[in-house]
Scaffold this active site. Structure first.
Site, short mmCIF file in Angstrom:
data_model
loop_
_atom_site.label_atom_id
_atom_site.label_comp_id
_atom_site.label_asym_id
_atom_site.label_seq_id
_atom_site.Cartn_x
_atom_site.Cartn_y
_atom_site.Cartn_z
N GLU A 54 -8.07 4.07 12.34
CA GLU A 54 -7.01 3.70 13.28
C GLU A 54 -6.78 4.83 14.26
O GLU A 54 -7.51 5.82 14.27
CB GLU A 54 -5.73 3.39 12.52
N ASP B 117 -9.64 3.23 6.12
CA ASP B 117 -8.52 3.16 7.05
C ASP B 117 -8.94 3.88 8.33
O ASP B 117 -8.99 5.11 8.38
CB ASP B 117 -7.30 3.83 6.41
N ASP C 204 0.86 -1.18 0.00
CA ASP C 204 0.00 0.00 0.00
C ASP C 204 0.89 1.22 0.00
O ASP C 204 1.98 1.23 0.58
CB ASP C 204 -0.98 0.00 1.17
#
Length: 251
Positions: free
Chosen positions: A133, A131, A42
């Site tokens: 986090e 994403d 990524d």
């Protein structure tokens, strides 16, 4: 994977090395050594200009590429990376770095879908990834949201993305963050592939309710031909054929 990627890496490295994480997926296995896996990466603008032909020739078969963050940031390398990866034969997907404390989940899902996160059944486009986090900015580890508030935000994002594209988004997270900030929520794993972030030799324990992982980010300091400097390395938990099936929504 955020705009403040290097700072965030330092914040999380110790905890991620010690805590087990995992992601939901299609093929159950304890370790990549135990079954077929497919190598991937990524990337974002942190990697600079990428020679995608060299990346593909080195054996990399898929890539998640940063597209957006929050409600206004678009990665400046996204267009080049997303297009050039495709023509090099790399199966690619876009990802969005979540900022749950600045807007609704629906707003950010729409921003992603309108800025690179759309989907087409062309054998090389994966469903986009959320994403979510630890917060690298001000506002607290869980972005100042309660566990119920975080669940609602994520569900709002997922529902909107599915409405826009017809696909279930992939979720990138860590076990420690997920269990703390969502209160061990198990809701998404029946449909949404989970992308594990754990820099270790094994995936480790899974987030609450998850039984298998689909993608595993196992290091943030990999080396790949065509990319200068370190890069995140990943495994897909299955063969390339199964990855193409996920891309085409035929699994």
């Amino acid at each position: 994977m955020s705009r403040s990627r290097l700072t965030l890496r330092r914040m999380l490295a110790t905890g991620l090395a010690a805590l087990a994480t995992a992601a939901a997926g299609l093929v159950a296995t304890a370790s990549p050594a135990a079954a077929a896996t497919t190598p991937g990466i990524d990337v974002s603008h942190w990697q600079g200009s990428i020679n995608w032909t060299s990346v593909r020739n080195s054996g990399i078969q898929f890539a998640y590429i940063k597209a957006t963050e929050g409600t206004s940031y678009r990665d400046p390398q996204f267009n080049a990376n997303y297009t050039n990866a495709y023509y090099a034969g790399v199966i690619r997907g876009a990802y969005h770095f979540a900022r749950p404390n600045i807007s609704s989940g629906a707003t950010q899902a729409n921003y992603l879908a309108s800025n690179g996160g759309a989907w087409s059944a062309d054998s090389r486009t994966l469903p986009a990834a959320l994403d979510v986090e630890a917060n690298p900015y001000s506002g607290g580890y869980c972005y100042g949201l309660s566990t119920t508030g975080m669940r609602n935000w994520i569900q709002d994002f997922l529902n909107t993305y599915r409405s826009r594209t017809g696909r279930y988004a992939v979720i990138y997270t860590t076990t420690s963050w997920w269990n703390q900030c969502t209160g061990n929520w198990t809701g998404p794993w029946a449909n949404h592939p989970l992308w594990l972030a754990r820099w270790s030799s094994t995936p480790g324990a899974l987030p609450a309710g998850a039984s298998v992982w689909s993608f595993w980010q196992y290091t943030d300091s990999g080396s790949v031909s065509g990319i200068s400097g370190g890069v995140d390395r990943n495994h897909w938990n299955g063969t390339r054929d199964r990855l193409i099936a996920l891309a085409n929504n035929t699994r």
